[in-house]
Design an enzyme around this catalytic site. Sequence first.
Site, PDB file in Angstrom:
ATOM      1  N   CYS A   1      -0.169  10.854   6.250  1.00 51.03           N
ATOM      2  CA  CYS A   1      -1.062  10.977   4.911  1.00 51.03           C
ATOM      3  C   CYS A   1      -2.610   9.983   4.882  1.00 51.03           C
ATOM      4  O   CYS A   1      -2.004   8.976   5.348  1.00 51.03           O
ATOM      5  CB  CYS A   1       0.105  10.899   4.129  1.00 51.03           C
TER       6      CYS A   1
ATOM      7  N   ARG B   1      -0.542  11.788 -16.548  1.00 51.10           N
ATOM      8  CA  ARG B   1      -0.247  10.072 -16.209  1.00 51.10           C
ATOM      9  C   ARG B   1      -2.163  10.220 -15.533  1.00 51.10           C
ATOM     10  O   ARG B   1      -1.963  10.567 -14.181  1.00 51.10           O
ATOM     11  CB  ARG B   1       0.603   9.674 -15.132  1.00 51.10           C
TER      12      ARG B   1
ATOM     13  N   CYS C   1       5.647   3.050   7.610  1.00 53.33           N
ATOM     14  CA  CYS C   1       6.192   4.672   7.243  1.00 53.33           C
ATOM     15  C   CYS C   1       5.523   5.033   8.487  1.00 53.33           C
ATOM     16  O   CYS C   1       4.342   5.111   9.341  1.00 53.33           O
ATOM     17  CB  CYS C   1       5.084   5.140   6.219  1.00 53.33           C
TER      18      CYS C   1
ATOM     19  N   CYS D   1      -2.907   7.121   3.351  1.00 55.31           N
ATOM     20  CA  CYS D   1      -2.142   6.273   2.808  1.00 55.31           C
ATOM     21  C   CYS D   1      -2.638   4.690   3.675  1.00 55.31           C
ATOM     22  O   CYS D   1      -1.762   4.902   4.912  1.00 55.31           O
ATOM     23  CB  CYS D   1      -0.537   6.555   3.064  1.00 55.31           C
TER      24      CYS D   1
ATOM     25  N   CYS E   1       9.083   2.722 -11.815  1.00 54.89           N
ATOM     26  CA  CYS E   1       9.128   3.399 -10.909  1.00 54.89           C
ATOM     27  C   CYS E   1       8.917   2.753  -9.544  1.00 54.89           C
ATOM     28  O   CYS E   1       8.612   1.761  -9.493  1.00 54.89           O
ATOM     29  CB  CYS E   1       8.318   5.029 -10.903  1.00 54.89           C
TER      30      CYS E   1
ATOM     31  N   CYS F   1       8.474  14.446 -11.841  1.00 51.60           N
ATOM     32  CA  CYS F   1       7.193  14.407 -11.370  1.00 51.60           C
ATOM     33  C   CYS F   1       6.440  14.287 -10.325  1.00 51.60           C
ATOM     34  O   CYS F   1       6.951  13.502  -8.943  1.00 51.60           O
ATOM     35  CB  CYS F   1       7.804  12.264 -11.456  1.00 51.60           C
TER      36      CYS F   1
ATOM     37  N   CYS G   1      12.548   5.453 -12.510  1.00 49.50           N
ATOM     38  CA  CYS G   1      12.201   6.496 -11.478  1.00 49.50           C
ATOM     39  C   CYS G   1      12.096   6.003 -10.399  1.00 49.50           C
ATOM     40  O   CYS G   1      12.190   4.681  -9.625  1.00 49.50           O
ATOM     41  CB  CYS G   1      10.824   7.048 -12.009  1.00 49.50           C
TER      42      CYS G   1
END
Length: 364
Positions: free
Chosen positions: A58, A262, A54, A61, A98, A190, A130
């Site tokens: 972040c 969640r 990616c 991450c 998901c 979500c 999802c």
Amino acid sequence: MSDTKHNWTKEDILEIYNKPLMELLYEAATVHRVNHDPNVVQVSTLLSIKTGGCSEDCGYCPQAARYHTNVKGNDLMSVPQVKAQALRAKASGSSRVCMGAAWRNVKDGEEFDTVLEMVRTINKLDMEVCCTLGMITENQAQRLAEAGLYAYNHNLDASEEYYKEVISTRGYQDRLDTIDNVRKTNVTVCSGGIIGMGENIEDRAGMLVALSTLNPQPESTPINALVAVEGTPLEDEKPVSIWEMIRMVATTRIVMPETQVRLSAGRTQMSREGQAMCFFAGANSIFAGDKLLTTPNPDVNEDLKMFELLGLNPQKPFTKKVQPQTVEANDSEFESLGEKPKWTRPKHKIERNELAKEKGKLVK
């Protein structure tokens, strides 16, 4: 959600968060029982359909290409591979799959067409689907909805103020705009965040302000405890205590009464007793499976034992919302527009992110 309050302030939420614990738990449990069956928990399986590489920075991450975290990247999975994983998840008690791809944003083309086919395939298995694919346009959201998508995940991660201390490669408004694009379809939202990234309690309250003032509020809100991964800028952050998680879950339940809250990342660090307290405080959804994208998660059999011990039952699919219909690709009303939206790239630098980037270069 017409009876739900949408004008929470940071002061309101701090007052709730800081209540004596027993009083907070009682209030949260009461709200929970008014709006949900306290003995039912929605179970999702999170599947990384494209891992690593990616371009974002972040700070939490391990999939960011600029950091060295020993995450093994893989190209986009095939539709048969995803179908096999979905069937496995269904057999283990999950009602939702998901699918996560380590993308900054969705790009029209062959890969997105493949994801749409994955959505169609899983929806036909009578499972909720999802996706979390990064930022999306309105047309892309409509194409996902046509394929049969049940929910789209796009976490706010933090308060708008603290967000700038974690991520510099995209703007907070981009996240809100993506959620707004999803809201123009019949797909549910979500969206949640992470605690334990060095933020203070005021920042946590700020994140809940951002989530709770959305109208409608997200149908699902993951509360993640940071899993500090070596090589990321946040590798030295100390784990949040179970009491912080309980308070965060309880506060979320009170300000977002109809939302499914969640328990997400960080459950491996929680005892059964701690998780039981979170369920009592209003959590009614978990991720099952031994891995959450790239970080560890409790074994499925351990979760089944915990459910049996606590008298909890998995929620059946499409309990909260009717199953969407799947429109085949050839019958689609919405076609690829070849869009190239200019999502924000803020210019500020985050020192710890830059240090982790340089450290990653040396290791590589």
